[in-house]
Design an enzyme around this catalytic site. Sequence first.
Site, PDB file in Angstrom:
ATOM      1  N   LYS A   4       0.750  -0.862  -0.348  1.00  0.00           N
ATOM      2  CA  LYS A   4       0.495  -0.182   0.240  1.00  0.00           C
ATOM      3  C   LYS A   4       1.399   1.130   0.071  1.00  0.00           C
ATOM      4  O   LYS A   4       2.156   1.351   0.850  1.00  0.00           O
ATOM      5  CB  LYS A   4      -0.976  -0.034   1.373  1.00  0.00           C
ATOM      6  CG  LYS A   4      -2.033   1.425   1.452  1.00  0.00           C
ATOM      7  CD  LYS A   4      -2.920   0.937   2.538  1.00  0.00           C
ATOM      8  CE  LYS A   4      -3.444   1.861   2.452  1.00  0.00           C
ATOM      9  NZ  LYS A   4      -5.032   1.961   3.694  1.00  0.00           N
ATOM     10  N   SER A  23      -9.587   2.567   2.506  1.00  0.00           N
ATOM     11  CA  SER A  23      -8.903   2.084   1.933  1.00  0.00           C
ATOM     12  C   SER A  23      -7.283   1.837   0.739  1.00  0.00           C
ATOM     13  O   SER A  23      -6.893   2.039   0.240  1.00  0.00           O
ATOM     14  CB  SER A  23      -7.549   3.817   2.647  1.00  0.00           C
ATOM     15  OG  SER A  23      -7.297   2.748   4.197  1.00  0.00           O
ATOM     16  N   SER A  71      -9.944   0.250   7.082  1.00  0.00           N
ATOM     17  CA  SER A  71      -9.377  -0.409   5.847  1.00  0.00           C
ATOM     18  C   SER A  71      -8.575  -1.503   5.380  1.00  0.00           C
ATOM     19  O   SER A  71      -7.885  -1.836   4.718  1.00  0.00           O
ATOM     20  CB  SER A  71      -7.919   0.476   6.032  1.00  0.00           C
ATOM     21  OG  SER A  71      -8.973   2.038   5.819  1.00  0.00           O
TER      22      SER A  71
END
Lengths: 495, 98
Positions: A84, A159, A183
Amino acid sequence: MSKLPNQLTIIQALSGLQQRKFTSVELTRAYLKRIAQVDKKIKAFITITADYALKQAQKADNIYQKNPEKIKAYPLLGIPVSVKDLFSTKGILTTAGSNILKNYTPSYDATVIKRLKDAGAVILGKTNLDAFAHGSSTEASDFFTTLNPWDQTRLPGGSSGGSAASVSADETIFSVGTETAGSIRQPAAWCGIVGLKPTYGRVSRYGVIAMASSTDSPGPMCKTTKDASYVLQVLAGRDKYDSTTSHQPVPDYLTSLNKSIKGLKIGYAPEYFSENVQNEVKEAVQAALKTLEELGAEIKEVSLFDPKYAVAVYTILQRAEVSSNLARYDGIRFGHSVLWDKNYAAKNIWEVFEKTRAEGFGEEAKKRIMLGTYVLSAGYYDQYYLKAQKVRTLIIKDFERAFGDIDLIVGPTSPSVALPVGAREKNPMFGEMEDILVEPSTIAGLPGINIPCGFYDNLPIGMQIFGPQFSEGKILQVAHAYEQETKWHKRKPKL
Amino acid sequence: MKLSKSQVLHITNLARIELTENEITRLQSLLSETLEYIDILNKLDLKNIVPTSQITGLENVWREDRIGETQTLTQNEVLSNAPQKENGYFKVPLVIAK
């Protein structure tokens, strides 16, 4: 190999590498090829580090071929991973999904990255996210929206949407994401993969671009529960660079994995199966509870604090912490700045801050900074922030009470399956409402996992299992038992 | 609870972000909506409840006050992302008015 190389799990890939069925370079090439094929459809990656990945893969192959006695020292030797874009990677662009960092290259690695590299993993690239992790759909990325591999008119969640999509689409063997309130678990649910949010403090936050410091938790996003256990083993543990990491020793997550779940007490709360949760989601999770009962667990109803209070608490605390953490983006030391224009004549330094931040931050970041600043400001601190901290205590104590006579709690991860693109526009509380079922556990710093438990209209349904602090072992054990019994994870999106 | 424009402007000043008129109007209503939702916390009885600021239970984690080689970045590394620098310093515009 009966499977395409990019459909392997970590465990299968390690076995193949050790038996010389293929090399890490071949494996990495297969993933880079897959990314080249499908990423234009799902757009999971911000940066693809092909040359770097192949170099790392070659180093791994050198050990497999020339120093096989050293293999044991590298638990993830030659295994491709996507990261990420919230983790600092030395020498590799790290944007946090935000324009304000679109030119930022860290000079150090996050501890999670260091551990992955030390374990021999091969970094394929950085995945897309809502900017600064502010969101639950990946639509708040300043660059582009990632699309769900199961249906490209739908969102992957967020996210860690890019991470989840990359695993689901077999663009990588596994990924690492972060969770502050859903997330990891929510995009895992919408993309049909395993997402584990460890206990707060179990995995170091050093080098993770900060969002809400009292809840941010990095964790693995994988194809199977065994893979997730394996990665957690590599990432977990005290870190001298992060003084909030736990001093608790890290157990062996793999040995407890195959133990029977007979006698474990699993709770479910009616408050998490309200009318706001899609019927098909509720049914799938209820069927899963039946399966767990058949596997020997004792299912009990428990009553939990209404999750809507956790949403209010999280909204206040998170935005307050965000307003503090995002104060560092001032255009002086890194990132976007009006000062990159050498001819820019600033009247004073305040102007640099105000204009740089106005230009660099997206709407969501500005909203959250503003609300956070407000709730911390003089005259409002008690009314909002202090109050939220007190309710946080109530939520923590509520879970302590509930876990007094049950081991774990099971429920839906998300109130719905993946929503269509554009879902977040009208609602300022969109993210919080999508994460309502996972926020209470994050506020209390508890660990939780998402595992697939069914499908509706070819879209994955996710189930969450969460427990008291440091109960990752039990959570993985139950998740693994369910997964082996039902094998939802074997179903793949058609891309 | 609707935020006034002057309240929003006060916050933009504290947060050091310059907003356009449109953004201010938009944020006014968005923030007010969020604050309304948060009001549900007023339904709870919070007498004698101790606030939680962190959930690790840890207190004061210390280390030796010594610089180790692995802990530091070189000056060049630290300055590597700066828009303006000079002689090993970050260069900034005027901070204190004459």
